[in-house]
Enzyme design. Sequence first.
Site: not given
Length: 203
Positions: A83, A183, A185
Amino acid sequence: MPTTRPRIGVLALQGDVREHRAMLEHVGASSSAVRRPSELEAVDGLVIPGGESTTMYKLARAFEVFDPLRQAIGDGLPIFGTCAGMIMLADRLEAAIDGQETLGGLDIVVRRNAFGRQVDSFEAELEVSGIDGADPYHAVFIRAPWVEKVGDDVEILARVASGPAAGRIVAVRQGPLMATSFHPEMTGDHRIHGIFLDLVRQH
Ligand code: GLN
């Protein structure tokens, strides 16, 4: 050269540092937070998390890690930008703020906040080339950029499959650098970090 358990840093100026470190440890790396040039020198690879690229740029300057990061990219350090991290790795930006600089390295044009207000944040199933298993990858996008143009040496890893942004490029790789608009994670799926670990092991 990296051993079987490479040491991967997470740039710790902003963003989901803890979450990225947990994902990296899960796929078989050791991890560390990187803020200072000396910490950067100690890693075999680096993740640049999401956040706000304009702020991250200013913090990187303030911590005097901006030029060492550029140097590390020039030296071939494997880096994964997510990002805002993708924005930091782009050679060229659309919708940058005045004076915003990037580290560069990826021969791509990235548009910031590309998906527009209606779809500020959204989730989508993606086909990502190189991930393990047949299941699609569930991706989380937050005020995300997309890749508007890629150079000849850039491999496209994923595009949005459907909807108004269908076909837009959201994951790329070029040599030791990779980047995603989303993202990785934020879900329990470790496969994207797995691709990056493979890339670190190869370089
Ligand atoms: N919109 C942010 C930027 O331009 C990126 C958002 C993110 O990292 N989730 O930097």
